[in-house]
Design an enzyme around this catalytic site. Structure first.
Site, mmCIF file in Angstrom:
data_model
loop_
_atom_site.group_PDB
_atom_site.id
_atom_site.type_symbol
_atom_site.label_atom_id
_atom_site.label_comp_id
_atom_site.label_asym_id
_atom_site.label_seq_id
_atom_site.Cartn_x
_atom_site.Cartn_y
_atom_site.Cartn_z
ATOM 1 C CG ASP A 293 2.721 23.801 -22.394
ATOM 2 O OD1 ASP A 293 2.050 22.720 -22.556
ATOM 3 O OD2 ASP A 293 3.352 24.487 -23.679
HETATM 4 C C1 BGC Z 1 3.469 22.024 -25.915
HETATM 5 C C2 BGC Z 1 1.661 22.756 -25.587
HETATM 6 C C3 BGC Z 1 0.738 20.960 -26.313
HETATM 7 C C4 BGC Z 1 1.128 20.435 -25.313
HETATM 8 C C5 BGC Z 1 -0.459 19.308 -25.018
HETATM 9 C C6 BGC Z 1 3.375 20.720 -24.907
HETATM 10 O O1 BGC Z 1 4.080 19.735 -25.468
HETATM 11 O O2 BGC Z 1 3.931 23.139 -25.144
HETATM 12 O O3 BGC Z 1 1.815 23.331 -26.525
HETATM 13 O O4 BGC Z 1 -0.999 21.816 -26.058
HETATM 14 O O5 BGC Z 1 2.590 19.734 -24.752
HETATM 15 O O6 BGC Z 1 0.441 17.998 -26.304
#
Ligand code: BGC
Length: 756
Positions: A293
């Protein structure tokens, strides 16, 4: 989460940037040297192609594939005077970009959020796309076909927007109804969540792009998500959250899995040998790649060796762990060369297996998106996910004789609410109302321009008026004398924050109570991220849970309210009567804690007894049970028989529409050992079927129960065991409404870790 370390433009980045600029097309590469570039031969297996491509790669190529960039300028990121600027070939205001290897015909990876459609990071000029209803709403359809259709639609928009990796497929179980991201997920049951999410992934990937199962794992609350340490034992984990991921992985075959922010049993999820190497890759045989993530990578050596394949979204992490540091770690033998090869190979495998190389995206073709057709897909999904929770004396559908309807609150004159954060999709006409929601992330609090009020006006001859509900007295006054009052109760939730309690915010409970007191014919339409409590429930005539219903959600709500559509959604999560009934009446952690703290939460309290299983085990009566949902028609369920089938069992039963309207019923099969077999709770959902029936029509249906849902997991032998004995098979319309029970004898069975 946001790092203030330097953006280091090292040699890797520079070389990758130069390579990425070289003009080429895949077709040219294929025509030029098919024999010398066997990985471009479509007749070979993805495995063989990944091996061949890897063999042709330099060390720099491999490092290129395992390091991703945020694809949005980040004014919050400063290193001296330098700002982070996204790679020039990335797509603006999107989640991520990973350089390709043009020399070898390997395209770049253009990554977009997320599960309800093509999102845009906060921007004055967002891309405008179709938004599905929230994930929990799609789960409430209990219809895998609907989940597939929604996935197929948003995957098509992703592809035509130039993206070949969609960060969609959130399946974290709803252990915590206050979790601000419940709207992105698929409820509390591993079977339902896994099947719905797996089908969405399958639909997305049918567009020859990769989808990403996330957030792996136990990212079930947002409070302190970047550091909270979840304690759970292996057995309980495999029988609950991990089972949801396992099923979604089997059904959807995602190219990628995203590891989560939190720690699990002491180790960050993105450097967790148990989660990544043992469970995912070894036990389940996952052949794709694990991406972190955004901001969830915390090391080089530990992360690489414990199973992380690709660092995402630089510059979110504190350091560029998989850039120069990884090269050094491999040079010095801290990360074996074979491991770096495996990391790059997994990325390649997913790209070959899902068509990214053979059917490359062609840049921004958004002007060719069929928005009219897509509006129908999202509307159908919303209509089937709306749950009728209460309908006294047939108050709904709205009577044809109604002359005066008063609508109150929720900006129902304008549209419907959406959930906030990285998954935010902006749709044509969507709007933020000044003063609502936070100034920064996960805002802006956004409404879609699909007005329930206009939809009602178009379908009735009544005079319809609207009040915003801020003045409770005025609302109650207007309610008096109306033939019907419809109050829209909203609860905005978003990424990075949990709600403090399960009450509707901003005095809405008091508003609904006052309106209901003034007029018994009060209907409440809820637009919430997940379960809420309803202190006014006994005083209102009808309640519809419409979740966040997506960019055609107003039409969907209007069609259900007026009876053009018969509601058929069933709850994918228990609605508790109060937070006191939860395993954790108070959420663990504290939003004020800093990033270097180490808060804990103990999931062994409930173990695998998540949601209705906890309520059953503790003998608690919820406000509304899991699986619950009413209809404008009536159904009769019966004729249940069950027998052992393979290593599991098969149930057969009939569902009859005994009412006067077309309708859909969700028949649910629950299973339970007749005598104690060491289960985490009295019963489990074993199967479900959604049946579409005309008045008087009866259908005979079958549901197969996966053997894992009849057994228990043994960590030492890594097997599932079904104990010999009698098992109850229950035909039901919710976890608390059992229509018929039969008993079936099962012999002892032992299954491998994959349930086979
Ligand atoms: C989130 C993810 C997301 C990623 C990219 C993170 O803050 O937890 O679900 O895919 O950002 O935007």
């Amino acid at each position: 989460m946001i790092s203030s370390h330097a953006v280091r433009l090292t040699a890797t980045t520079a070389i990758a940037a130069i390579l990425a600029c070289a003009p080429f097309t895949i077709a040219q590469a294929q025509d030029a040297a098919p024999a010398a570039q066997p990985w471009l031969n479509k007749d070979l297996s993805p495995d063989a192609r990944a091996d061949a491509a890897l063999a042709a790669m330099t060390q720099e190529d491999k490092l290129t594939l395992v390091f991703g960039y945020f694809s949005t300028n980040a004014p919050w990121f400063t290193a001296g005077t330098k700002r982070f600027e996204f790679p020039k070939d990335g797509l603006p205001n999107s989640a991520g970009y990973v350089y390709g290897i043009p020399r070898l015909g390997i395209p770049a990876q253009w990554e977009t959020d997320a599960g309800v459609g093509v999102a845009t990071q906060r921007s004055p000029t967002p891309r405008l796309r179709t938004a599905l209803p929230s994930g929990i709403s799609t789960a409430a359809t209990w219809d895998p076909g609907m989940a597939f259709a929604g996935g197929q639609m948003i995957g098509n928009e992703a592809r035509l927007s130039g993206f070949n990796v969609q960060l969609a497929g959130g399946v974290d179980l709803l252990r915590e109804p206050r979790n601000g991201r419940n709207f992105e997920y698929a409820g509390e049951d591993p079977l339902l969540a896994g099947v719905i999410d797996g089908n969405e992934i399958k639909g997305i990937q049918s567009n020859h792009i990769v989808s990403t199962l996330k957030h792996y794992a136990f990212n079930d609350q947002e409070t302190d998500r970047n550091m909270i340490d979840v304690k759970i034992d292996d057995k309980a984990a495999r029988e609950s959250d991990l089972l949801a991921f396992q099923i979604a992985n089997e059904v959807g075959q995602p190219g990628s899995v995203m590891c989560s922010y939190n720690r699990v049993n002491g180790y960050y999820a993105c450097e967790n040998d148990w989660l990544l190497n043992q469970v995912l890759k070894q036990d389940w045989g996952f052949k794709g790649y694990v991406m972190s993530d955004w901001g969830a990578t915390h090391s080089t050596v530990a992360a690489a060796n414990n199973g992380l394949d690709q660092e995402s979204g630089w510059a979110f992490d504190r350091s560029a762990y998989f850039e120069g540091a990884l090269r050094e770690a491999v040079n010095n033998g801290f990360v074996p060369q074979s491991r770096l090869d495996d990391m790059a190979r997994r990325v390649l495998y997913a790209m070959f297996a899902h068509g990214l190389v053979d059917d490359p995206v062609q840049g921004d073709k958004a002007d060719t998106i069929d928005y009219a057709a897509h509006a129908k897909v999202t509307q159908a999904d919303a209509e089937d996910g709306i749950v009728l929770l209460k309908n006294d004396k047939g108050l709904l559908p709205i009577a044809k004789t109604a002359k005066k309807i008063v609508i109150i609150g929720g900006h129902a004159d304008f549209g419907v609410l959406s959930g906030g954060g990285s998954s935010q999709v902006y749709a044509e006409g969507s709007k933020h109302f000044d003063g609502e929601g936070p100034d920064g992330f996960p805002g802006p609090l956004t409404y879609y321009a699909s007005s329930p009020m206009k939809g009602i006006e178009a379908r009735t001859s009544a005079k319809v008026s609207y009040l915003d509900g801020k003045d409770v007295k005025a609302a109650a006054k207007a309610a008096r004398g109306a033939d019907m009052v419809i109050v829209f109760g909203t609860q905005w939730t978003g990424e990075g924050m949990d709600v403090p309690d399960l009450n509707l915010p901003d005095n809405q409970d008091a508003l609904i109570s006052a309106v209901a007191k003034a007029n018994k014919k009060t209907v409440v339409v809820l637009e919430t991220g997940g379960p809420v409590v309803m202190p006014w429930l006994n005083n209102v005539g009808a309640v519809l849970e419409a979740w966040y219903p997506g960019s055609s959600g107003g039409e969907a709500i209007a069609r259900v309210l007026t009876g053009e559509v018969n509601p058929s959604g069933h709850l994918p999560a228990t609605f508790p009567a109060s937070v006191d009934q939860l395993p954790r009446p108070k959420l663990d952690g504290d939003p004020k804690l800093g990033p270097d703290t180490h808060p804990h939460t103990d999931y062994d309290i409930e173990g695998a007894a998540v949601g209705y299983k906890w309520f059953d085990k503790k003998g608690l009566k919820p406000l509304f049970p899991f699986g619950y949902g009413l209809s404008y028609t009536a159904f009769q369920l019966g004729g249940l028989s069950a027998q052992a089938d393979g290593k599991g069992l098969k149930a057969s039963f009939s569902v009859k529409n005994t009412g006067a309207k077309d309708g859909k019923e969700v028949a649910q099969i629950y299973v339970a050992p007749a005598t104690d077999a060491g289960w985490e709770a009295p019963k489990r959902l074993g199967g479900f079927v959604k049946a579409d029936l005309k008045p008087g029509e009866s259908q005979t249906l079958t549901a197969s129960v996966d053997p894992r849902l009849l057994g228990t997991y043994d960590s030492a032998s890594k097997t599932w065991t079904i104990k010999a004995g009698d098992y109850k098979v229950m035909l039901a319309t919710s976890a608390a409404d059992i229509a018929q029970t039969v008993t079936v004898h099962l012999d002892q069975q032992t299954l491998n870790v994959q349930g086979k």
